[in-house]
Design an enzyme around this catalytic site. Sequence first.
Site, PDB file in Angstrom:
ATOM      1  N   GLY A 202       0.812  -1.205   0.000  1.00  0.00           N
ATOM      2  CA  GLY A 202       0.000   0.000   0.000  1.00  0.00           C
ATOM      3  C   GLY A 202       0.846   1.256   0.000  1.00  0.00           C
ATOM      4  O   GLY A 202       2.070   1.199  -0.167  1.00  0.00           O
TER       5      GLY A 202
ATOM      6  N   ARG B  81       1.991   3.183   2.320  1.00  0.00           N
ATOM      7  CA  ARG B  81       3.124   3.232   3.249  1.00  0.00           C
ATOM      8  C   ARG B  81       4.316   2.450   2.701  1.00  0.00           C
ATOM      9  O   ARG B  81       5.462   2.869   2.867  1.00  0.00           O
ATOM     10  CB  ARG B  81       2.731   2.685   4.632  1.00  0.00           C
ATOM     11  N   CYS B  82       4.024   1.322   2.052  1.00  0.00           N
ATOM     12  CA  CYS B  82       5.097   0.486   1.508  1.00  0.00           C
ATOM     13  C   CYS B  82       5.924   1.236   0.466  1.00  0.00           C
ATOM     14  O   CYS B  82       7.081   0.918   0.235  1.00  0.00           O
ATOM     15  CB  CYS B  82       4.520  -0.772   0.862  1.00  0.00           C
ATOM     16  N   MET B  83       5.283   2.198  -0.203  1.00  0.00           N
ATOM     17  CA  MET B  83       5.933   2.891  -1.310  1.00  0.00           C
ATOM     18  C   MET B  83       6.486   4.246  -0.897  1.00  0.00           C
ATOM     19  O   MET B  83       6.567   5.172  -1.687  1.00  0.00           O
ATOM     20  CB  MET B  83       4.944   3.023  -2.467  1.00  0.00           C
TER      21      MET B  83
END
Length: 265
Positions: free
Chosen positions: A253, A255-257
């Site tokens: 999502g 946050r991961c990016m």
Amino acid sequence: VDLVSEASKMVVAPMPNLYFTRDPFAMIGNGVSINRMYSITRNRETIYGEYIFNYHPDFKGTPQYYSRYNTFHIEGGDILNINEHVLAIGISQRTEPDAIDGIAHNIFNDPTSPVDTILAFNIPNNRAMMHLDTVFTQIDVDKFTIHPGIMGPLSVFEITPEGDGIKVHEINAPLEQILEKYIGMPVTLIPCGGGDRIAAEREQWNDGSNTLCIAPGRVVVYERNDVTNAVLRKNNIDVIEIPSAELSRGRGGPRCMSMPVVRED
């Protein structure tokens, strides 16, 4: 189709997961963890982090709490800065307990680190919950998104410094109670899907619990998670929606990016 034409040659082979910038390295307080990734393929992504923090004039000298050459794997999606003093790390499919033990020693032995407590969350070992931030993210000083799948009994290990080593204490208590102790105020857990089991399962696959908090109470989310996003707004969260298109199929999502290097207090 000849992908390598005379007009355009790739200097290095592409790294297809590099848009998940949260995982290869993670800022912890005023230091950084250069992570040992779960898969050999993704471990290449940590090379550029090593070069940045060893040689870039703006970043060299940053305390390093973990090395990509260590034996045990740990990934940035499992590392959450709760506040200046408290760090959460997931024991997950991608992060091993031995890695947390090692990073705890290094953080506590750095006299410039303000972190004095690490909470190790033992989450289910499966792809749907591959990192702590896929099931649990902080969206305000006192609010968190959470996947209902970890709402039940949850093993949390409190890690604190003791002499030259560490002390580990297992806590068995409701998640709200644990968080309230370390945050110092009542907390609100906002379930993915608003508590609707079907909606939660569907939106979990589109990272409904993985929010990017850019300021207290302001988050970036995928627009397709309409049930969860509506619940966030009901809780007075400023929700900024972005189209996910094919991004969510990569199991990550907003946050991961992202990997913020500097955070205001």
